[in-house]
Scaffold this active site. Structure first.
Site, mmCIF file in Angstrom:
data_model
loop_
_atom_site.group_PDB
_atom_site.id
_atom_site.type_symbol
_atom_site.label_atom_id
_atom_site.label_comp_id
_atom_site.label_asym_id
_atom_site.label_seq_id
_atom_site.Cartn_x
_atom_site.Cartn_y
_atom_site.Cartn_z
ATOM 1 N N HIS A 98 51.123 80.853 -3.721
ATOM 2 C CA HIS A 98 51.272 80.846 -2.257
ATOM 3 C C HIS A 98 52.687 80.352 -1.908
ATOM 4 O O HIS A 98 53.239 79.494 -2.601
ATOM 5 C CB HIS A 98 50.225 79.935 -1.617
ATOM 6 C CG HIS A 98 50.214 80.049 -0.123
ATOM 7 N ND1 HIS A 98 51.118 79.383 0.673
ATOM 8 C CD2 HIS A 98 49.449 80.785 0.723
ATOM 9 C CE1 HIS A 98 50.894 79.704 1.945
ATOM 10 N NE2 HIS A 98 49.893 80.555 1.989
ATOM 11 N N GLU A 170 51.847 88.248 1.680
ATOM 12 C CA GLU A 170 51.911 87.316 2.799
ATOM 13 C C GLU A 170 53.377 87.019 3.113
ATOM 14 O O GLU A 170 53.968 86.109 2.495
ATOM 15 C CB GLU A 170 51.207 86.007 2.435
ATOM 16 C CG GLU A 170 49.781 86.196 1.968
ATOM 17 C CD GLU A 170 48.962 84.927 2.150
ATOM 18 O OE1 GLU A 170 47.960 84.983 2.869
ATOM 19 O OE2 GLU A 170 49.349 83.880 1.597
HETATM 20 P P1 PGA Z 1 47.681 81.650 8.529
HETATM 21 O O1 PGA Z 1 47.866 81.334 6.976
HETATM 22 O O2 PGA Z 1 46.597 82.681 8.646
HETATM 23 O O3 PGA Z 1 47.311 80.334 9.142
HETATM 24 O O4 PGA Z 1 49.006 82.174 9.025
HETATM 25 C C1 PGA Z 1 47.887 82.406 6.071
HETATM 26 C C2 PGA Z 1 48.154 81.963 4.682
HETATM 27 O O5 PGA Z 1 48.979 81.068 4.444
HETATM 28 O O6 PGA Z 1 47.524 82.503 3.758
#
Ligand code: PGA
Length: 253
Positions: A98, A170
């Site tokens: 992440h 992401e």
């Molecule tokens: P968020 O987080 O939906 O709060 O933007 C997404 C993530 O970090 O996977």
């Protein structure tokens, strides 16, 4: 149509009581089966792993994950948790790479590669997160950047191993309080690039970053997207249940 993976990482939130309430509500709502065509998953903090496993039960249709795991099975790695330990606590999925871990905790392409291999070695599903910064996006290099992150983390895997991996794209500029929701138009090219390389070869190609109840259906409509990985919107159970409904409607359409 591929199964739609819809899940949440709670990041560093929720007490055990809050975890129990959320997981118990989900268990009662699903009553033993996931919506057709949808694979739900939840990724609590380590402290809540066994609690959530206990509340969901062993045969839950909801997959349980951890937000990180070390690549070694055991040893002198203070503060770390291994994949066998995560598995022992009831986890089936390991979130890897992440952007918050890459930014704050020194995660690199090489450590993501080691962690993907460790998860696969122990029969867990690696959920590999990739995504570019705003600067990379502005320079026009998004697709090349994320393909490189993915290729590095997945280097050396055979097709059978690759088929057990889930990738979540992401973009960093779209994540969290400081992010802004991506538009569908902004995501078409990155998913075309990912789709060309990985569609049909991995277990899922998810989108994550400011997913909300207004944009979820449109995001699922992007070519090659087979799921959503969600933070804030899903931390309240009602938000998560609504996302499951949206995904179920998409799967049925
Ligand atoms: P968020 O987080 O939906 O709060 O933007 C997404 C993530 O970090 O996977």
């Amino acid at each position: 149509m591929s199964t739609l993976w819809v899940g949440t990482s709670w990041k560093m939130t929720k007490t055990l009581a809050e975890a129990e309430e959320w997981a118990g509500g989900l268990r009662d709502h699903l009553a033993g089966s996931a919506p057709a065509g949808v694979q739900p998953f939840v990724i609590p903090s380590f402290t809540a792993t066994t609690t959530v496993r206990g509340v969901l039960g062993e045969d839950s249709p909801v997959l349980l994950g951890v937000q990180n795991a070390h690549w070694e099975d055991a040893g002198a790695w203070t503060g770390e948790v291994s994949v066998p330990q995560a598995k022992d606590a009831g986890a089936q999925v390991v979130e890897i790479g992440h952007s918050e871990r890459r930014e704050h905790f020194g995660e690199t392409v090489e450590t993501t590669r080691l962690k993907v291999a460790a998860a696969l070695r122990h029969g867990l599903t690696p959920l590999l997160c990739i995504g570019e910064s705003a600067e990379v996006k502005e320079s026009g290099g998004s697709s090349a950047f994320i393909l490189e992150q993915a290729a590095g983390a997945l280097a050396g895997l055979g097709e059978e191993e690759l088929a057990r991996v889930v990738i979540a794209y992401e973009p960093i500029w779209a994540i969290g309080e400081k992010g802004r929701p991506a538009t569908v138009a902004e995501l078409v090219d990155p998913f075309a690039a990912l789709g060309e390389e990985y569609s049909g070869r991995v277990a899922g190609l998810l989108y994550g970053g400011s997913v909300n109840l207004d944009n979820a259906a449109d995001l699922l409509g992007i070519e090659h997207v087979t799921g959503l990985f969600v933070g804030r919107t899903a931390w309240k159970l009602e938000g998560y249940l609504e996302l499951l409904r949206i995904a179920a409607a998409h799967a049925a359409a």
